[in-house]
Structure formats: C-alpha cells, structure tokens
Design a protein around this motif. Structure first.
Motif, mmCIF file in Angstrom:
data_model
loop_
_atom_site.group_PDB
_atom_site.id
_atom_site.type_symbol
_atom_site.label_atom_id
_atom_site.label_comp_id
_atom_site.label_asym_id
_atom_site.label_seq_id
_atom_site.Cartn_x
_atom_site.Cartn_y
_atom_site.Cartn_z
ATOM 1 N N ILE A 1 1.059 -1.225 -0.082
ATOM 2 C CA ILE A 1 -0.202 0.097 -0.163
ATOM 3 C C ILE A 1 0.760 1.155 0.121
ATOM 4 C CG2 ILE A 1 -1.625 1.345 1.257
ATOM 5 C CD1 ILE A 1 -2.953 -1.263 2.161
ATOM 6 N N LEU B 1 1.381 4.335 -2.761
ATOM 7 C CA LEU B 1 1.169 5.470 -2.613
ATOM 8 C C LEU B 1 2.365 6.373 -3.110
ATOM 9 C CD1 LEU B 1 -0.823 5.687 0.619
ATOM 10 C CD2 LEU B 1 -1.532 6.399 -1.582
ATOM 11 N N PHE B 2 3.603 6.104 -2.757
ATOM 12 C CA PHE B 2 4.599 6.755 -3.005
ATOM 13 C C PHE B 2 5.499 6.512 -4.187
ATOM 14 C CE2 PHE B 2 4.502 6.969 1.705
ATOM 15 C CZ PHE B 2 4.363 8.327 1.942
ATOM 16 N N ASN C 1 2.801 8.520 -7.882
ATOM 17 C CA ASN C 1 3.728 9.540 -8.038
ATOM 18 C C ASN C 1 5.195 9.022 -8.542
ATOM 19 O OD1 ASN C 1 2.099 11.924 -7.417
ATOM 20 N ND2 ASN C 1 2.057 11.035 -5.721
ATOM 21 N N ASP D 1 8.292 12.789 -10.131
ATOM 22 C CA ASP D 1 7.345 13.781 -9.603
ATOM 23 C C ASP D 1 8.196 14.267 -8.548
ATOM 24 O OD1 ASP D 1 5.812 13.771 -11.835
ATOM 25 O OD2 ASP D 1 4.416 12.260 -10.823
ATOM 26 N N MET E 1 9.306 17.833 -7.190
ATOM 27 C CA MET E 1 8.715 18.670 -6.021
ATOM 28 C C MET E 1 9.771 19.166 -5.014
ATOM 29 S SD MET E 1 5.391 18.346 -4.898
ATOM 30 C CE MET E 1 5.002 19.284 -3.170
ATOM 31 N N MET F 1 9.336 23.476 -8.204
ATOM 32 C CA MET F 1 8.532 22.852 -9.307
ATOM 33 C C MET F 1 8.828 23.141 -10.548
ATOM 34 S SD MET F 1 6.385 21.159 -8.074
ATOM 35 C CE MET F 1 5.464 20.761 -9.476
ATOM 36 N N THR G 1 7.899 12.448 13.051
ATOM 37 C CA THR G 1 6.891 12.181 11.914
ATOM 38 C C THR G 1 6.261 13.788 11.388
ATOM 39 O OG1 THR G 1 6.329 10.401 13.421
ATOM 40 C CG2 THR G 1 5.013 10.860 11.346
ATOM 41 N N ILE G 2 5.893 14.340 12.424
ATOM 42 C CA ILE G 2 5.015 15.604 11.788
ATOM 43 C C ILE G 2 6.265 16.456 10.894
ATOM 44 C CG2 ILE G 2 4.390 17.808 12.732
ATOM 45 C CD1 ILE G 2 2.547 16.643 14.165
ATOM 46 N N ILE H 1 6.366 15.225 7.779
ATOM 47 C CA ILE H 1 5.331 15.215 6.998
ATOM 48 C C ILE H 1 5.334 16.860 6.178
ATOM 49 C CG2 ILE H 1 2.944 15.950 6.908
ATOM 50 C CD1 ILE H 1 2.596 13.520 8.819
ATOM 51 N N GLN I 1 8.027 17.129 3.833
ATOM 52 C CA GLN I 1 7.702 15.926 2.771
ATOM 53 C C GLN I 1 8.757 15.266 2.389
ATOM 54 O OE1 GLN I 1 6.096 18.281 -0.751
ATOM 55 N NE2 GLN I 1 4.203 18.479 0.491
ATOM 56 N N PHE J 1 9.532 11.621 2.301
ATOM 57 C CA PHE J 1 8.705 10.247 2.205
ATOM 58 C C PHE J 1 9.410 9.164 2.891
ATOM 59 C CE2 PHE J 1 7.319 13.216 -1.157
ATOM 60 C CZ PHE J 1 6.136 12.941 -1.138
ATOM 61 N N VAL K 1 8.390 9.044 6.359
ATOM 62 C CA VAL K 1 6.920 8.682 6.619
ATOM 63 C C VAL K 1 6.782 7.107 6.232
ATOM 64 C CG1 VAL K 1 4.884 9.197 5.756
ATOM 65 C CG2 VAL K 1 6.201 10.948 5.996
ATOM 66 N N MET L 1 8.073 5.370 9.149
ATOM 67 C CA MET L 1 7.150 5.263 10.415
ATOM 68 C C MET L 1 6.031 4.376 10.092
ATOM 69 S SD MET L 1 9.113 6.833 12.291
ATOM 70 C CE MET L 1 7.820 7.117 13.689
ATOM 71 N N VAL L 2 5.041 4.580 8.731
ATOM 72 C CA VAL L 2 4.312 3.638 8.704
ATOM 73 C C VAL L 2 4.397 2.219 8.762
ATOM 74 C CG1 VAL L 2 2.385 2.727 6.845
ATOM 75 C CG2 VAL L 2 3.166 5.289 6.880
#
Lengths: 496, 330
Positions: free
Chosen positions: B22, B26-27, B31, B35, B39, B43, B282-283, B286, B289, B291, B294, B297-298
């Motif tokens: 999953i 998503l990562f 994308n 991309d 980012m 841009m 984690t914050i 986020i 960005q 990834f 994140v 941590m997931v």
C-alpha cells in the motif's frame, strides 16, 4: 398532512423561494462542486430513509424513544441549525460580471459564492485591514494617522465596526445595551407567537384547554420534551436576532489577520465540519456494509480475504496513512494544475479526497462489527428457512440480513460523526488537513497558535473556533448517545 | 502455546507485506520518482539532469519491480521495491532526504517519546478506572448522571484546546513550568514533561471513564454478581473484589493493544511541547515532505500494532483460564 412534513415543506419552500430569487434576479452560473453533489445525494438518502421509517411502526419505535429524551431533542435543534447553515453554504454559483456596452456574451466572476454568503451579506464583505477585537471600533494595532496636529501614532477607527458611533467611548455601551434589549424583545415576540401556535395545536390534538396544555409544557411533562425544545429554540432565536442587529454594525467576534470577520468565518467553517463528519461515513458505508456482510455470510475464502484486507488497513496508523495519501495527492495536484478551473474547485477536491482517505481508514471498525453480527444472524432459523426455499443469496442479504444489522450501521454512523469533526482540526494542524484556503475550524486553530503568542493576545479566533466546534461536537455526542441507547438491543435489554 | 505464537508471528508477515504494498503504491506508483524529485527541487524550470542526479543520490534511479539490465542476478533485488520496501523487514530504514540515517534517528528519539507516553498511559489508566468505579458505585444516581454529562463535555473538547489552554494557563499565566522544551537530565526532565503528561491525561478522561464505566456496568448486570449480592456481601466487596477482577479481561483487550504503540509517541503533544520524540519526528517529516521517513514510520507503526494484537491474544490466555489457544480451541 402530518406536522413534521408540514414543517419540512415550509422550510423547503423558503429555501426554494430564496434560490429562485437569486436565480431569476441575475443570470447566475450554478457551480456544482463534488462535495455539493454528494451532500445533495446524502440529503436525498436521509430523506428516503426517514420516509421509510415513518411508514413502519417497528422502525419508528426506537426513534420515538429518542424523541422523548430532553437533552437529545435540545441537541437535535442545535444540530439542525448547523445543518441548515451547512446546506445553504453548499449551494454555489458564480455571479455575472457587469456587462460592457455592446457585449453579448455573459462573463462570470472567477469567485464561487454560496447562497449563505449572499444571505450573510454584510457579515462577509465588510472586511477591515487587520486584527480588531470583538465589538471594537478601533484597530488592534497602531498606525500613523494624519491629524490636524500632524501625523500621530494611534489606533485608527475601523472602516465598518462601530462606524455609526460618533464617540465610541461614550456611545458604545448604550448602543450595546439598546441592541441587546431590542434583539431580546424581537426574539421574545417571535418565540411567544411560535409557542402559542404550537401550544394551540397540541391543545387541539389532546382535546385540552390552552392554559392546561401550556402548564403541562412548562412543567416538562409532555411525552415529547417541548420544554427543552422551546428553551433551546429560544436561545437560538435570541442569538440570531443578536447577529441580525449587530452583524452589520460591529464585528461581533472581531476580525482576523487580514481583516475578515471571525464570526462569518466560523459560520462558513460549519460546512467543512459537516462535510467531514457526514461524507466520510457516506463514502465508507457501502464498502463496510457490503464487505462486512459478505464476510459473515459466505465465510470460507471470502471471509479470509476480507479479513486480511481490513486487518492490513487497520494496522496502519490512521494519521500516517492519511498523511501518506495527502502527500501523494499534493505532489499529484502540483504536477497537474490544469485539472482545476478555480481555486475553490481545487480546495473542494482536496476536501473530498480527504474524506475518501478517512473513509478508507475508518471503515474497518464497522466492517468487523457487521461481520460478527452477520455470523450471529446467519445461524438463526429464518435464514435457514429462506435458504431451503431456494431464495437467492442477494435476496437473503438484502431482505433478511441487512434489516437485522441496520441498528449497528446507524449507531456507528452517529457515533463516528463527532470524532470526525474533531479529527479535522487535528489533521489540519498536522498539515495534512483541508486546503489552506478552505475555511475550517482546524485552519482557524492553526493560525491562532501564532496569535496566542502575541502580546496583547489575539484570543478571539481561537475562542470562536472553540465555541462553534464544541457546540457541534457536544450536540452530536448527546444526540448519538440517545440514538445508541434507543437502538442497541443490549442496552434496552439491560434496562428491562 | 509456543506453536501458536509462532503461527501468529508468521501470520503477521503477509499483513506487513500488504502494508508495504500500500505505501509503495502511494509513494512510487501514484507519483513517479520524477515527480518527487521535481517537488523537492522546486516545481518549474528543473532540468532533467538535476532530476536524474537527485534520483541517483537518493537511490530512486532504479526500475520499480524488475530490473532487466544486470547480466547476472539482481533482477529482482536491484529495484526500488526491494531496496526501499523489502529492506524495511529487517528494520533497515535507509537514509532520510537530508542524508541522516533513519534507524539511528529513531533509536535516539524513542526515549523522549516514552518519557511522556508511559506516564500518560499509566496515570490515565489508573485514574480512568478509579473514576469509572466511583461512577459505577453510584450508578443511576445524580453522581452518575452528572459524571456522564461531564464526560461527554470533556470528550467534546478537541485535544488542541486542552494543549493550548494548558500552555496558556499553567505556563503563561501562572508561570509554573516552561511552555515547551526538553532535557535529557533526569533532574530537570520533570519540569518539562509534567505539563504534557497532565494535558494528555485530562484529554483522555472523558472517553476513558465512559468506556470503563460501560464495561463495569455490563459486568454488574451478570448473574454471578446477583449471587454475590444475594449472599449479603456489601456493595464495596461486590465491586472491588468481584466486578473489578472480572472486568479486567475486557479492559485488557483495549489496553495491551496500545502498549507497543506507545513507542510511536504522540504526534500532537510532542510537536506542541517541543519534545524530540518520534511523534514530532513524523510531523516534521510530513511538513518537509520527507517520504522516506513517513514510509518508515508507517511500517514501524503497523509492525507495533500487529505486535500489540499478538500480545493481546497471549495475555488473554494468562488472565482467563477459560480461553485455550491453538488446535483445541477450534
């Protein structure tokens, strides 16, 4: 025609009248945002559900229980006020720009406004320069003003707030007291008329005198708690009259950093909160119900697969999954800017996507409950009887199982609502919430953190967000408690 | 018992694999690494050469699933899926976007997280159970009624307001403790953690007390309680000796499952109070960005949650002799 449907028809007529008023006075271009459409679908679904419940005695009985709880009914009044504002704020359109001479084609403003913006009128478009305190007539910060004695540093007068006062120091309190008492008198008159009308109808219905009926209502001894209904409604009447009288003269809850009216922003945030609390459930419901019942009914490998899916999903910490999804969405949106016609549409899509992600993370709980309940229901004799008659699986599920697990679905919908509204604020704080241009309580709290550090403190944004959010969540909690008590067979059994 | 634990651990592997798929989707699939690079590099006006450089320096310049370039071996291992997702199974988290080792950061930040998570957990649990017992003792009286209303009111206030309110009252108005910060010295640590702990405990009272009260009331309505009362036991004995002990079984389900998750820390409390734990880690990730963090941590969160589920099942057999695991259960 029965009473609730009469009230419903009347309110529908009012909204229709206003809508057609807007529609015919100018040729506006209607805008249907994704969340708007889903809200209309939701209203239709709830409406048809309500009609079905109304028709069947046994479905009506638990709701009858709910309607006898004074606190729940007071909460229901508050909730319906929020809902009316939320629905009015979900009818969007773009206004035409002034036609230049010789121009045949209509041009529309790039700004999407809602019916609520139009109704709120002065609340929304009387912006100041920057912060001002509630009921202030001067700006919160000092500026250089030209005066006859040359330029001085002082707090300048606000453009709109307290503009009608000649000398704010002298005139403010008399004006406030006058307005407050006026709004009290107006709302009291309206309230008394309504009270008299309802009492009259009730007295006729129960074949009683007017005064005994009134006494019965006042003592709170009616089966539907009219006393608490009227008290809550009276309070709302007063607040409405208060806002109507002071709304265009002052900023009742002050203004924020760029001079927007905080009260208006708090009212606009209601829609975001409601969308969050309801659409998330609406989106996840079909999956949770279908998969949960299928797992419990078919068992075997279907059960294994579904259990695997929901264990996997529920094992990912919710906030992190949302963060991961939103981060991906941000990258996607940044790389495909051509997909969105207006900023509002982009913000709206993000809101919808957030609801979908939240729905994906939160359906597992309901799915698990439904699976367990279906396993229990499937063992009952009438399912076996239906099977032996050769009834199809689809029919057994929709006709025999679904109605028997309906109470679980309903309870979880109402219990989830308040949690979702609270989650919105937290997610916005973490930075994976709604778009920064969307008005939401989460965004208000987020910006309030910096304001709290100022000296003197700017407290009113935070206070406004707190009051509005707390009222909604408290009302939702009280109402959902009553619904759970009425529908949960375990609780009703324990009482008997 | 041992065989059961082994089986449960083996059962966790497909779930973790699912979690990985999953997050990978998503990562990396929604994308493309291109991309992501764009980012991070800003841009517009980004040259393809810069993107390639960013990708190769972060190890994203490989095919997603199947690498056809090497002559011998590495068809499946020299891919993003293997390097970035499968390596997580041996808790090799790789490097963050700023080049720091994620595994090292996590080990550094676990202790501060636990320093506030454990006190909140223990104090909250004891306080909530005590309050729920008191309310259950006075059930169906005004104490119960007001207590429940109070709980609903407490539940209806967002955590954010508890934190902001607590910081304002205790730190800004009364100047009792600093608003935020952290210290590694035991002597000065307490003044930093006391406010987050108080706020965390108060924020949990409403829902916690209500939840335990429901459990107690359900237990009270059972037959054996009636028997105990019929024997003439005072209500105090009924509640503390019989109901409390039996209610521990359902309480355990809710409690054991969250113990491993304590390691993850609290997202909001930590970032408000400036505690350098995993929650604020984690914050920050986020926010910037990042990834890689994140994703790690997931994975960590899911693994800890599954560990919690396994521990719950094991603890069941210990408290409730009626529950037997393994073959004889089915």
């Amino acid at each position: 025609m029965s009473k609730p449907s009469l009230i419903f028809a009347l309110s529908l007529l009012t909204v229709l009248a206003v809508t057609t008023g807007v529609a015919t006075s100018e040729h506006v271009k209607w805008v249907f945002l994704w969340t708007d459409i889903l809200i209309y679908v939701l209203i239709l679904a709830v409406g048809s559900f309500a009609i079905q419940v109304w028709r069947k005695e046994h479905l009506r009985a638990p709701w009858h229980h709910v309607s006898q709880r004074p606190l729940a009914m007071a909460a229901a009044v508050v909730l319906s006020m929020y809902m009316i504002i939320g629905v009015l704020d979900s009818i969007h359109f773009r206004e035409p720009l002034d036609n230049q001479a010789g121009q045949t084609e209509m041009h529309y403003s790039g700004e999407v406004v809602s019916l609520f913006d139009k109704l709120a009128g002065p609340l929304g478009n009387q912006g100041e320069k920057t912060y001002s305190a509630p009921f202030a007539s001067h700006l919160f910060t000092k500026e250089t003003i030209d005066s006859p004695q040359g330029p001085i540093r002082a707090y300048p007068r606000l453009q709109y707030g307290g503009h009608h006062l000649a000398d704010p120091d002298r005139d403010f309190w008399p004006d406030l007291i006058k307005g407050a008492s006026l709004s009290f008198i107006y709302s009291l008159m309206f309230w008394l008329v309504l009270l008299a009308a309802v009492t009259h109808l009730l007295a006729r219905h129960y074949a009683k005198g007017f005064v005994p009926m009134l006494r019965q209502i006042a003592s709170g001894k009616t089966s539907v708690p009219f006393r608490s209904l009227f008290l809550t409604f009276g309070l709302i009447c007063y607040l409405t009259a208060f806002i109507l009288i002071f709304g265009d003269k002052y900023h009742i809850l002050g203004t924020d950093k760029v001079g927007n009216d905080v009260l208006f922003f708090s009212l606009k945030s209601i829609r975001t909160g409601l969308v969050f609390g309801t659409l998330t459930t609406l989106i996840m419901l079909p999956f949770a119900v279908m998969l949960g019942i299928m797992a419990g009914y078919f068992r075997g490998w279907v059960d294994d697969v579904i259990q695997y899916v929901y264990t996997t999903l529920s094992s990912i910490p919710g906030v992190l999954l949302i963060a991961a999804a939103i981060l991906s969405l941000q990258v996607y949106m940044a790389n495909n800017p051509e997909m969105f016609e207006t900023v509002t549409e982009r913000a709206d899509l993000r809101l919808l996507f957030l609801c979908i992600i939240l729905g994906i993370t939160s359906w597992t709980g309901l799915c698990r409950l439904l699976r367990a309940e279906t396993l229990k229901v499937c063992r009952l004799d009438y399912i076996e009887a239906a099977l032996s008659f050769g009834t199809s699986h689809f029919k057994i599920i929709t006709r025999h199982i679904l109605p028997n697990v309906m109470h679980i679905i309903l309870i979880s919908i109402v219990l989830d609502f308040s949690g979702l509204v609270l989650a919105e604020a937290v997610l916005s704080y973490v930075g994976v919430g709604v778009d920064p241009i969307t008005t939401s309580w989460g965004n208000m709290i987020n910006s309030a953190r910096l304001e709290m550090a100022r000296d003197p403190m700017v407290w009113w944004s935070l206070a406004a967000a707190f009051i509005f959010m707390f009222t909604l969540v408290l009302a939702a909690n009280l109402f959902s408690d009553a619904v759970r008590d009425a529908f949960d067979p375990r609780i009703t059994r324990a009482k008997q | 018992m041992f065989a059961y634990i082994i089986r449960r651990i083996l059962y966790a592997i497909p779930i973790l694999l699912g979690v990985n798929v999953i997050t990978f989707t998503l990562f990396f699939v929604v994308n493309k690494p291109d991309d992501m690079a764009r980012m991070h590099l800003g841009m517009k006006h980004v040259q393809q050469a810069d993107i390639d450089k960013w990708k190769s320096s972060h190890g994203y310049d490989k095919p997603l699933f199947y690498n056809s370039s090497p002559v011998t071996g590495g068809h499946l291992t020299d891919t993003i899926f293997f390097k970035k997702s499968i390596r997580l199974f041996v808790f090799d988290f790789g490097n963050a976007d700023d080049g720091r080792n994620i595994g090292h950061d996590i080990r550094q930040r676990v202790l501060p997280s636990l320093a506030i998570a454990i006190p909140i957990f223990i104090i909250g649990l004891l306080l909530n159970i005590t309050l729920a017992l008191i309310i259950a003792f006075f059930r169906a009286t005004y104490v119960d009624y007001t207590g429940m209303i109070l709980c609903v009111v407490l539940m209806s206030i967002s955590t954010l307001f508890y934190i902001i309110g607590g910081q304002y009252l205790i730190s800004k108005v009364w100047h009792l403790v600093p608003i935020s910060g952290f210290s590694t010295h035991i002597s000065t640590l307490s003044k930093f953690i006391i406010l987050p702990v108080v706020v965390g405990v108060i924020g949990g009272i409403g829902s916690g007390t209500r939840w335990y009260r429901t459990i107690f009331l359900e237990e009270i309505s059972k037959d054996y309680v009636r028997t105990v009362r019929a024997k003439g036991m005072p209500e105090r004995v009924v509640l503390f000796r019989h109901v409390l002990r039996n209610a521990l079984v359902p309480i355990l389900t809710g409690v054991v499952v969250v113990i491993p998750l304590l390691f993850m820390g609290s997202l909001i409390l930590e970032s408000f109070f400036g505690i350098p734990g995993l929650g604020s880690y984690t914050i920050d990730a986020i926010g910037s960005q990042d990834f890689a963090i994140v994703r790690s941590m997931v994975f960590l969160g899911s693994a800890l949650y599954i560990l919690g589920l396994i521990l719950t099942d094991i603890s069941y057999t210990m408290v409730d002799p009626r529950i037997r695991l393994g073959a004889e259960a089915s």
